[in-house]
Design a protein around this motif. Structure first.
Motif, PDB file in Angstrom:
ATOM      1  N   GLU A   1      53.468  58.028  37.066  1.00  0.00           N
ATOM      2  CA  GLU A   1      53.818  57.969  38.341  1.00  0.00           C
ATOM      3  C   GLU A   1      54.973  56.750  38.642  1.00  0.00           C
ATOM      4  O   GLU A   1      55.781  56.873  39.546  1.00  0.00           O
ATOM      5  CB  GLU A   1      52.560  57.637  39.204  1.00  0.00           C
ATOM      6  N   LYS A   2      54.648  55.710  38.129  1.00  0.00           N
ATOM      7  CA  LYS A   2      55.201  54.395  38.358  1.00  0.00           C
ATOM      8  C   LYS A   2      56.693  54.790  37.807  1.00  0.00           C
ATOM      9  O   LYS A   2      57.690  54.180  38.562  1.00  0.00           O
ATOM     10  CB  LYS A   2      54.652  53.150  37.658  1.00  0.00           C
ATOM     11  N   MET A   3      57.005  55.176  36.659  1.00  0.00           N
ATOM     12  CA  MET A   3      58.327  55.785  35.995  1.00  0.00           C
ATOM     13  C   MET A   3      58.991  56.700  36.958  1.00  0.00           C
ATOM     14  O   MET A   3      60.010  56.234  36.995  1.00  0.00           O
ATOM     15  CB  MET A   3      58.118  56.381  34.591  1.00  0.00           C
ATOM     16  N   ILE A   4      58.269  57.490  37.447  1.00  0.00           N
ATOM     17  CA  ILE A   4      59.024  58.610  38.326  1.00  0.00           C
ATOM     18  C   ILE A   4      59.493  57.650  39.528  1.00  0.00           C
ATOM     19  O   ILE A   4      60.624  57.689  40.127  1.00  0.00           O
ATOM     20  CB  ILE A   4      58.012  59.715  38.777  1.00  0.00           C
ATOM     21  N   GLU A   5      58.655  56.794  40.374  1.00  0.00           N
ATOM     22  CA  GLU A   5      58.856  55.948  41.352  1.00  0.00           C
ATOM     23  C   GLU A   5      60.283  55.135  41.158  1.00  0.00           C
ATOM     24  O   GLU A   5      60.969  54.872  41.814  1.00  0.00           O
ATOM     25  CB  GLU A   5      57.726  55.208  41.725  1.00  0.00           C
ATOM     26  N   ASN A   6      60.215  54.637  39.769  1.00  0.00           N
ATOM     27  CA  ASN A   6      61.162  53.640  39.399  1.00  0.00           C
ATOM     28  C   ASN A   6      62.386  54.188  38.827  1.00  0.00           C
ATOM     29  O   ASN A   6      63.270  53.638  38.276  1.00  0.00           O
ATOM     30  CB  ASN A   6      60.669  52.840  38.237  1.00  0.00           C
ATOM     31  N   ASP A   7      62.599  55.733  39.132  1.00  0.00           N
ATOM     32  CA  ASP A   7      63.755  56.373  38.542  1.00  0.00           C
ATOM     33  C   ASP A   7      63.998  56.018  37.040  1.00  0.00           C
ATOM     34  O   ASP A   7      65.147  55.938  36.722  1.00  0.00           O
ATOM     35  CB  ASP A   7      64.982  55.952  39.283  1.00  0.00           C
TER      36      ASP A   7
END
Lengths: 773, 264
Positions: free
Chosen positions: B178-184
């Motif tokens: 989730e964090k990675m998606i959020e961080n692009d």
């Protein structure tokens, strides 16, 4: 160090035959009594008995594997004559002209015996050895080829062998970074005794950097790469006898592969050669150190001295003879002028590889070996390397070829489906995908061709070996053992025909051949008869086509008490394509007309069709003149841009050829066979009535006649194509059109096959897969 | 011109085509053996002299233990230098085995700190349990964070071939993805021929969320399983004989993006 107990004298002089036989058996020499008597005679003249190390070394050098004693006579008579101009050199690998500046190298050999005992290690070290053969000419390996032959996957043993061999090739080839781009997997009951693992390698070398396998007087011998151990002892003598139930005990004859020593070893050897630091280079393979140094010194017209104690060992306690004959992997021998020693050692140090001076090239013509202070070996090089030669008795006896009558099938779809799912026809994707076929970034045509996710078998792969040139190498390998079992002469002609068909299909001109000849026991006249007929055919067709055999290998004794393998001369073909951007693949490209090139005859002997219905027939013949004309005509049509896709017709006939083309393109086809077979069906029946010339639909669909292709012609160029072929005097028959999502085949309004492409893909795709896991 | 280091050790085997990809675009690339940056060789090299370090594909040290682990463990002697390198916004990339090395080293996924001692991801054995070499289709899903792929438009579908045994990306920690998606930080995802996210064989290894390539939070460390260097020119594409395209293949813009950044 006291070497007395490490080396012993063998009491040869004056011994009787029984004793000689026992010596050969006890020491694992594989030498006959007659051969031992020649050796006895040699030492008698020198007034002493041989040491065990001398006898072991002679046994390696004189093995069938090393000195071709049973095959040399016939090879010289049929294959190794009239060497064409484009062969630049032939040592461990054959070297052929590529362009003004570069040459390509080809090596091809068998690793059958080890792979039968230890499939994973045997196959892996087969790759290792063939790559060294190419590297030791100074060439960068750019492609691997692996033809494999197994018993059908019914028993647990054949699955074990297939899985082991494929894993061995995959794990070793992928790790050293050489793409495996071509090969074949064939199944036949007669491989129940021995599976066959043949390995080929193609490399590219600057002509100015080609290096010979020789030493000059005063050179140092530097052993580089792996350490020497007890693995691979008696590898060549083991490979020069029939396997038996006792062969499991010979597992020590199989070497251990280490691709992660090999990978930097390739770089370091090529770097040292590029910098011009080497006088010679040779790989350590069969027979070990004594064979390599003997051959390098003999080729350079000098003698050699070895300090055996300097050889880096894997473990302590090896006897001198074991060090000398060990076939441990990942080792190369360099001959280097003393002034270049430091720089050479520096290169290997940079790659974290061992490099050790173990001897030097001397005046004279003998090989001398010392262990510590003791001299333990002295033999004339000519005596060691020349070996013996036999004219084995042969008996030529072809099986009678007769056409058995059988009824036309009622259900074509059923027959077609069983052929598609038979292991020799079914998709080999599950095996091909386990090999990295594009490491190096040079692979232009891959083994599987077509739409992503739907690809199908191609005819040959294409490599672009040089960064600054669009010239390419097309590579393929073939043999149909079912033909060979019935008629080794026609079967061998067919193999070369198929190799040419494959090379032409991708748009390349056949340029050279290599042969790996796998047979049973040469001491049996019938086996020798097969060998004779095979090499006679191979020589004949190659000469007429003007193609050289650049490299080759003979593997005899592929038999056990269970029986012998079918005669299996595998042919590797290399074609040249002037511009790789014009290569052609087998997948249908669009809604274009489809034509058949070549003549279909009632030649069903050894075909997949007759195997299924269980009757016999005539093996396909080859008309070499027609083959030659067809090659020229098709390449001309391709150069004119008239051909969109092309596929050769082999196992399974027109039906399977069409299916593969359609599956790759993910486009169906509507085919009508009625224009076929108007020509004379079979010349043997020339006295029959006209109505008998109407060829039956099953023969049209499933005959495996040679010299045939199916081509998809660009629809705008159709007229030009037909005219051109007529001008060449070649038969071409309109079959139908690509389109739709199924394969529909009819003959004179009679519907034969109508199956959706998805279903065909499913049948073909799962034919082999179910055996592999 | 900024220098590019193509880092190798025994078993690295895609260095030549990687090196050529830069050379063809006039990039200043050179081969460096790991011994040279670890000061174990007379011909010493220094990380700080390079604007970009690429770890190519292969089987470093045989990959007999977890893929990339030995290469990473040798590199970890240079932890301080590597952290500095990343914090100076220089480029560190890994293809195939190189990606495995970067994950083992802890510089990917690279959320928060430049190098994490705690493992947050692993590239594990393919679902098929086999090495497989097959063409794969990837969607470029990055919104602009990843410096290595700026020449690709968002949602562009490319063909890069895959060839590996251990390419299944799995995350530790429930919210990492989730964090990675959020961080692009997601860069490439496997798709089928229609552009949809699908299972095997389109996703060749069973990777989480169909991920083929990721970057760190700064966008300057990038890892990818498939091989862009094998499709630098169109004629090494798996289907080039049926779908004609220009001179260059789908892989070229990746190397061009690197040069855009380091040579300004």
């Amino acid at each position: 160090m006291n070497t007395l107990h490490l080396v012993s004298e063998v009491d040869l002089i004056g011994s009787d035959d029984d004793y000689l036989r026992r010596i050969s058996e006890d020491m694992g020499l594989g030498l006959s009594v007659g051969e031992l008597k020649i050796i006895e005679d040699y030492f008698k003249k020198r007034g002493r008995n041989p040491t065990d190390i001398e006898l072991q070394s002679l046994a390696q050098a004189w093995s069938e594997h090393c000195c071709y004693k049973s095959s040399k006579t016939l090879l010289k008579r049929y294959i190794l004559i009239d060497v064409p101009q484009n062969i630049l050199m032939g040592e461990d690998a054959g070297i052929l002209e590529f362009n003004d500046e570069y040459a390509y190298a080809v090596a091809f050999e068998s690793h059958n015996h080890p792979s039968n005992i230890e499939p994973y290690g045997g196959a892996a070290t087969g790759i290792g050895g063939i790559v060294r053969d190419v590297v030791c000419m100074g060439a960068t390996p750019v492609a691997l080829i692996d033809p494999l032959f197994f018993d059908p996957l019914k028993g647990i043993k054949s699955k074990f062998l297939l899985n082991g061999v494929v894993s061995g090739i995959s794990d070793y080839g992928n790790r050293i970074g050489v793409p495996t781009i071509s090969g074949m997997v064939y199944f036949d009951e007669d491989y129940v005794s021995n599976c066959l693992v043949n390995v080929g390698c193609v490399g590219i070398v600057k002509k100015s950097e080609i290096i010979r396998s020789r030493a000059k007087e005063g050179d140092l011998f530097i052993l580089v790469g792996g350490r020497t151990g007890r693995d691979g002892i008696h590898g060549v003598t083991f490979a020069s006898a029939e396997l038996s139930e006792k062969s499991e005990e010979d597992r020590g004859a199989v070497q251990l592969g280490d691709p992660i020593t090999k990978e930097p070893l390739i770089h370091a050897c090529l770097e040292a050669n590029e910098r011009g630091l080497l006088d010679g280079m040779k790989d350590l393979g069969g027979g070990g150190l004594s064979c390599v140094i003997g051959e390098m010194a003999l080729a350079g017209g000098c003698g050699a001295e070895i300090e055996l104690e300097n050889v880096p060992l894997k473990e302590e306690g090896l006897k001198p003879w074991e060090i000398l004959v060990s076939e441990s992997q990942e080792r190369m021998m360099l001959s280097v002028d003393p002034k270049n020693l430091k720089e050479v050692l520096g290169i290997f140090e940079g790659w974290d590889l061992l490099a050790t001076v173990i001897g030097k090239a001397t005046k004279g013509r003998s090989l001398n070996i010392r262990y510590g202070k003791e001299k333990i070996y002295e033999i004339d090089l000519n005596f060691l390397v020349d070996g013996v030669r036999y004219n084995r008795i042969y008996e030529i006896k072809n099986k009678e070829e007769k056409i058995e009558r059988f009824n036309e099938p009622r259900n074509y779809e059923e027959i077609f489906s069983s052929i598609l799912s038979s292991p020799n026809i079914a998709s080999k994707e599950s095996i091909i995908r386990r090999y990295d076929h594009e490491v190096g970034g040079r692979t232009v045509l891959k083994p599987l061709q077509g739409e992503i996710g739907f690809s199908s078998h191609g005819d040959a792969s294409v490599i672009k070996p040089l960064e600054d040139s669009y010239k390419g190498l097309a590579i393929t390998s073939d043999i149909n053992p079912s033909f060979m079992k019935i008629n080794p002469y026609k079967g061998s002609l067919s193999a070369v025909d198929e190799v040419c068909r494959n090379l032409v299909s991708v748009g390349s001109l056949p340029h050279s051949l290599a042969d790996c000849l796998n047979f049973g026991n040469p001491e049996k006249p019938l086996v020798m008869g097969y060998f004779h007929e095979s090499v006679r055919a191979l020589g004949e067709i190659a000469r007429e086509l003007g193609l050289p055999y650049s490299s080759g290998n003979v593997s005899f004794y592929n038999e056990t008490p269970e029986g012998s393998i079918p005669p299996t001369p595998v042919i590797l073909g290399v074609g040249i394509i002037e511009d790789i951007r014009r290569s052609i693949t087998s997948d249908i490209k669009g809604r274009n007309p489809i034509y058949l090139i070549g003549e279909t005859r009632e030649e069903l002997g050894g075909s997949e069709y007759l195997k299924i219905i269980g009757v016999s027939g005539v093996v396909p013949d080859v008309n070499i003149k027609v083959l030659k004309r067809s090659i020229e005509a098709i390449l001309k049509e391709m150069a004119r841009g008239n051909i969109a896709s092309c596929h050769d017709i082999s196992e399974g006939g027109i039906a399977v050829c069409l299916a593969e083309m359609c599956m790759g393109g993910n486009i169906g086809a509507n085919i009508d066979l009625s224009l076929m077979g108007e020509m004379i069906a079979n010349r043997r029946f020339a006295n029959l009535k006209i109505s008998d010339f109407q060829m039956r639909s099953d023969i049209k669909l499933f005959s495996e006649s040679n010299t045939r292709w199916i081509v998809e012609v660009n629809k705008k160029r159709e007229e030009e194509f037909v005219e051109d072929l007529k001008d060449q005097g070649l038969g071409c028959t309109y079959l139908g059109k690509a389109g739709g999502d199924g394969i529909r085949i009819s003959d004179k309004k009679k519907g034969l096959i109508n199956i959706p492409l998805d279903k065909i893909r499913d049948i073909w795709g799962k034919g082999l897969e179910k055996f592999l896991r | 011109m900024a220098k590019i280091c193509v880092l190798r050790m025994e078993g690295t085997n895609c260095e030549w085509e990687t090196f050529l990809a830069f050379k063809r675009l006039k990039g200043d690339a050179e081969f460096v053996h790991i011994k040279q940056i670890l000061k174990e060789s007379e011909e010493e090299r220094f990380l700080e002299d390079y604007a970009c370090v690429i770890i190519p594909g292969g089987f470093s040290s045989g990959d007999y233990v977890r893929a990339g682990a030995i290469f990473a463990s040798r590199l970890s002697k240079l932890k301080k230098e590597i952290i500095e390198f990343i914090e100076e916004d220089k480029l560190l990339g890994g293809i195939c085995n190189g990606f495995q090395v970067l994950v083992e080293l802890g510089v990917l996924p690279g959320i928060g700190e430049a190098l994490s001692e705690e493992k947050k991801a692993v590239l594990t054995v393919n679902d098929s349990n086999l090495f497989e070499c097959r063409p794969t289709l990837l969607r470029h899903v990055n919104g602009g964070k990843c410096i290595f792929t700026r020449r690709y438009t968002k949602d562009k579908i490319v063909i890069f071939p895959s060839a590996h045994a251990e390419g299944k990306l799995v995350f530790g920690g429930e919210d990492t993805l989730e964090k990675m998606i959020e961080n692009d930080q997601i860069v490439f995802r496997y798709t089928d021929s229609k552009g949809d996210y699908a299972g095997y064989p389109w996703n060749p290894n069973g990777s989480t969320y169909n991920i083929a390539g990721i970057c760190n939070e700064r966008g300057n460390v990038f890892g990818l399983m498939p091989h862009p260097e094998r499709v630098f020119y169109s004629y090494t594409h798996p289907d080039w004989t049926r779908n004609s395209m220009g001179v260059y293949g789908d892989g070229m813009p990746l190397f061009k993006s690197i040069l855009d950044y380091i040579d300004g």
